[in-house]
Design an enzyme around this catalytic site. Structure first.
Site, PDB file in Angstrom:
ATOM      1  N   ASP A 108       3.579   3.197  -5.490  1.00  9.91           N
ATOM      2  CA  ASP A 108       3.091   4.200  -6.430  1.00  9.91           C
ATOM      3  C   ASP A 108       1.673   3.899  -6.912  1.00  9.91           C
ATOM      4  O   ASP A 108       0.855   4.801  -7.079  1.00  9.91           O
ATOM      5  CB  ASP A 108       4.044   4.243  -7.637  1.00  9.91           C
ATOM      6  CG  ASP A 108       4.291   5.665  -8.104  1.00  9.91           C
ATOM      7  OD1 ASP A 108       4.371   6.554  -7.241  1.00  9.91           O
ATOM      8  OD2 ASP A 108       4.359   5.875  -9.323  1.00  9.91           O
ATOM      9  N   ASP A 156       5.789  -7.298 -21.437  1.00  4.06           N
ATOM     10  CA  ASP A 156       5.119  -6.240 -20.695  1.00  4.06           C
ATOM     11  C   ASP A 156       3.731  -5.937 -21.235  1.00  4.06           C
ATOM     12  O   ASP A 156       2.828  -5.595 -20.470  1.00  4.06           O
ATOM     13  CB  ASP A 156       5.982  -4.966 -20.724  1.00  4.06           C
ATOM     14  CG  ASP A 156       5.494  -3.914 -19.749  1.00  4.06           C
ATOM     15  OD1 ASP A 156       5.199  -4.274 -18.596  1.00  4.06           O
ATOM     16  OD2 ASP A 156       5.402  -2.731 -20.141  1.00  4.06           O
ATOM     17  N   ALA A 193       0.797  -1.231   0.000  1.00  2.07           N
ATOM     18  CA  ALA A 193       0.000   0.000   0.000  1.00  2.07           C
ATOM     19  C   ALA A 193       0.829   1.280   0.000  1.00  2.07           C
ATOM     20  O   ALA A 193       0.288   2.363  -0.232  1.00  2.07           O
ATOM     21  CB  ALA A 193      -0.931   0.011   1.205  1.00  2.07           C
ATOM     22  N   HIS A 229      -2.419  -6.809 -22.265  1.00  4.87           N
ATOM     23  CA  HIS A 229      -3.177  -5.722 -22.894  1.00  4.87           C
ATOM     24  C   HIS A 229      -3.608  -6.046 -24.323  1.00  4.87           C
ATOM     25  O   HIS A 229      -4.786  -5.990 -24.670  1.00  4.87           O
ATOM     26  CB  HIS A 229      -2.332  -4.445 -22.939  1.00  4.87           C
ATOM     27  CG  HIS A 229      -1.972  -3.896 -21.600  1.00  4.87           C
ATOM     28  ND1 HIS A 229      -2.696  -4.156 -20.466  1.00  4.87           N
ATOM     29  CD2 HIS A 229      -0.965  -3.079 -21.208  1.00  4.87           C
ATOM     30  CE1 HIS A 229      -2.154  -3.532 -19.441  1.00  4.87           C
ATOM     31  NE2 HIS A 229      -1.098  -2.875 -19.860  1.00  4.87           N
ATOM     32  N   ASP A 255      -6.294  -6.386 -15.469  1.00  4.37           N
ATOM     33  CA  ASP A 255      -5.625  -5.695 -16.575  1.00  4.37           C
ATOM     34  C   ASP A 255      -6.338  -4.363 -16.723  1.00  4.37           C
ATOM     35  O   ASP A 255      -7.465  -4.298 -17.209  1.00  4.37           O
ATOM     36  CB  ASP A 255      -5.735  -6.513 -17.868  1.00  4.37           C
ATOM     37  CG  ASP A 255      -5.007  -5.872 -19.037  1.00  4.37           C
ATOM     38  OD1 ASP A 255      -4.657  -4.671 -18.920  1.00  4.37           O
ATOM     39  OD2 ASP A 255      -4.788  -6.528 -20.057  1.00  4.37           O
ATOM     40  N   HIS A 256      -5.687  -3.276 -16.286  1.00  2.38           N
ATOM     41  CA  HIS A 256      -6.400  -1.995 -16.202  1.00  2.38           C
ATOM     42  C   HIS A 256      -6.860  -1.481 -17.563  1.00  2.38           C
ATOM     43  O   HIS A 256      -7.739  -0.627 -17.650  1.00  2.38           O
ATOM     44  CB  HIS A 256      -5.535  -0.943 -15.507  1.00  2.38           C
ATOM     45  CG  HIS A 256      -4.346  -0.492 -16.299  1.00  2.38           C
ATOM     46  ND1 HIS A 256      -3.122  -1.116 -16.226  1.00  2.38           N
ATOM     47  CD2 HIS A 256      -4.203   0.512 -17.176  1.00  2.38           C
ATOM     48  CE1 HIS A 256      -2.272  -0.510 -17.027  1.00  2.38           C
ATOM     49  NE2 HIS A 256      -2.902   0.479 -17.617  1.00  2.38           N
ATOM     50  N   THR A 287      -0.846   2.511  -5.469  1.00  2.00           N
ATOM     51  CA  THR A 287      -1.897   2.823  -4.500  1.00  2.00           C
ATOM     52  C   THR A 287      -2.242   4.301  -4.508  1.00  2.00           C
ATOM     53  O   THR A 287      -3.414   4.677  -4.568  1.00  2.00           O
ATOM     54  CB  THR A 287      -1.469   2.392  -3.082  1.00  2.00           C
ATOM     55  OG1 THR A 287      -1.205   0.988  -3.090  1.00  2.00           O
ATOM     56  CG2 THR A 287      -2.549   2.692  -2.069  1.00  2.00           C
TER      57      THR A 287
END
Length: 494
Positions: free
Chosen positions: A9, A233, A6, A238, A175-176, A11
């Site tokens: 970066d 990566d 937490a 993605h 996966d944002h 968070t």
């Protein structure tokens, strides 16, 4: 929500701003709290002060009452993640105290914002201390950040280790990219509009391009990136997610497993690379010094924490074939790279040319090919490119675009990309999260490429200047098929 790692970066930049946005829009219940877990020994008040300062930095015009609401619902405990007893006993005690204080039913989800090598270890200790057990209708869920493994063997091993202590329905591999509205809109666009799905196949589509480009270099991530590279990566997560949503068959419903079943079929249908295929259908690159927007940019090998003779790729391009009825003979060209001219993510559907015979005897020499571009970032929207007659006494054709922009149509939505995904985890909707078989199928495609690239180091690195669209071999990948990448200014401005 229990966040391991937490103090990192992620968070402060993404998770807490995402929770704030959810609360602002009414998607968090009143009986909600966050327990932050880190290695540092901090008092809860000290962590609260820090996280509130971070929220004020990363949120535009923060609401004072909402900030206070978050402050009184945020707790911290720290210690050694390898400690089987003290840290996890402290977490258990804190969970009990927080649930009583805020009248929270014992539904917990754990966010592992830790290095991937700690995933199984931390999850194992949570389980060992009885914090993963679902009883009396209460749930326990785990969110794991990417990368999920480094290759096919490590991904399988991690799946096995987690499978021993958790049910698959408890595991949310995040996966944002899938939190972006345009990515989610691909399904609605395809299956909710009867004019597109009938032509979404090999009879009408010539090829598909997917570009994920970044202007930035590796910044402060040189240590991680030099061990990972562009292929690891970006592509198994993605880009393959974009491919599956673009290429999948209609699911029987929007239930999580119905959607993921169809995505999994696409990943299994991607033709695997033989070593010879890697040499002809995969391109790697590494940026050298150059210029982006009239600013000088250093070479990758000069970046912080990068080896002086590094052979890590910062650019990767592949030609993929999906071996099924819908997509036979339709190539999917994908590329991703750092220090390219623009930050952009888009999916381009290039349709086949219409016959020219009707226009013989006119001034039309070449017909405009129809093209649909789904812009994922930075500006989310959709562009349809087609031909129209230029006004005048002779028949001549010009190109026009029909543009849909999310901000213009729906207004600006402040988002980190994590809001939808955190909300879905809380409500138990796993649709936008990768399943174990999807992760392994993705690595099954990528691992043979990694093996060849490791066995045959690149001899021409760096092979593209910062500020260009990658190495010449990437252009040749399409040129030998009579095609080319879309690198136009119009795309950059989108």
């Amino acid at each position: 929500m229990v966040i391991f790692g937490a103090t990192g970066d992620l968070t402060k930049r993404k998770l807490f701003p995402a929770l704030y946005n959810l609360a602002k829009d009414g998607f968090l219940p009143e009986n909600f709290a966050v327990i932050a877990v880190g290695r540092q020994e901090l008092e809860t008040d000290d962590f609260r002060h820090q996280i509130i300062a971070d929220l004020k930095e990363f949120i535009e015009t923060p609401d004072k009452k909402l900030i206070e609401w978050f402050e009184e619902r945020t707790y911290y405990t720290g210690g050694d993640f390898d400690d089987d007893k003290k840290l996890f006993t402290d977490i258990k005690d804190l969970l009990r105290e927080v649930c009583q204080k805020h009248d929270i039913p014992e539904n917990f989800f754990y966010y592992l914002a830790t290095p991937p090598q700690l995933f199984a270890n931390v999850a194992g200790k949570i389980h060992k201390n009885g914090l993963s057990k679902e009883e009396e209708g209460h749930w326990r869920r785990f969110i794991f950040e990417k990368p999920f493994g480094r290759d096919i063997e490590s991904a399988k091993k991690l799946n096995r280790e987690l499978g021993k202590i958790l049910n698959e329905r408890q595991i949310y591999r995040i996966d944002h990219y899938l939190g972006k509205e345009t990515v989610q809109n691909i399904l609605v666009f395809r299956f909710g509009n009867s004019i597109f799905e009938p032509i979404w196949n090999r009879n009408f589509i010539d090829h598909v391009q997917i570009t994920v480009s970044e202007e930035l270099g590796v910044e402060t991530r040189g240590g991680y990136y030099d061990k990972a590279g562009a292929l690891r990566d970006m592509i198994p997560n993605h880009i393959f997610q974009l491919i599956t949503l673009t290429a999948m068959e209609p699911p029987v419903s929007f239930e999580a497993d119905a959607v993921r079943d169809e995505q999994s079929k696409i990943l299994h249908a991607i033709q695997p690379f033989a070593p010879e295929d890697v040499l002809h259908n995969a391109v790697r690159g590494q940026y050298g010094a150059g210029e982006i927007e009239e600013k000088k940019s250093a070479a990758y090998r000069s970046e912080q924490s990068v080896a002086l003779q590094s052979n890590t790729e910062t650019f990767a391009a592949l030609k993929l074939s999906i071996d099924n009825w819908r997509w036979a003979d339709v190539p999917f060209y994908i590329r991703t790279g750092k220090r390219l001219p623009a930050k952009r993510t888009d999916v381009t559907i290039q349709f086949k040319k219409a016959p020219l015979m009707l226009f013989r005897g006119t001034s039309v020499e070449k017909l405009t090919t129809n093209r649909l571009v789904i812009h994922v970032q930075p500006n989310e929207g959709i562009t349809l490119h087609f031909g129209a007659k230029i006004p005048g006494p002779i028949v001549n054709m010009g190109t026009v675009d029909m543009d849909f922009d999310y901000v213009d149509h729906f207004g600006e939505q402040i988002s980190t990309g994590y809001e939808r995904l955190l909300y879905d985890c809380m409500t138990g909707d796993a649709t936008l999260f990768q399943r174990a078989d999807m992760v392994e199928a993705s690595w099954q495609v990528v691992s043979p490429i990694l093996d060849v690239w490791q066995a045959i180091p690149a001899r021409d690195f760096p092979n593209y200047e910062a500020g260009t669209w990658g190495p010449a071999d990437a252009d040749e990948l399409l040129a030998k098929d009579g095609r080319k990448w879309r690198n136009t200014i119009e795309v950059i401005e989108k």
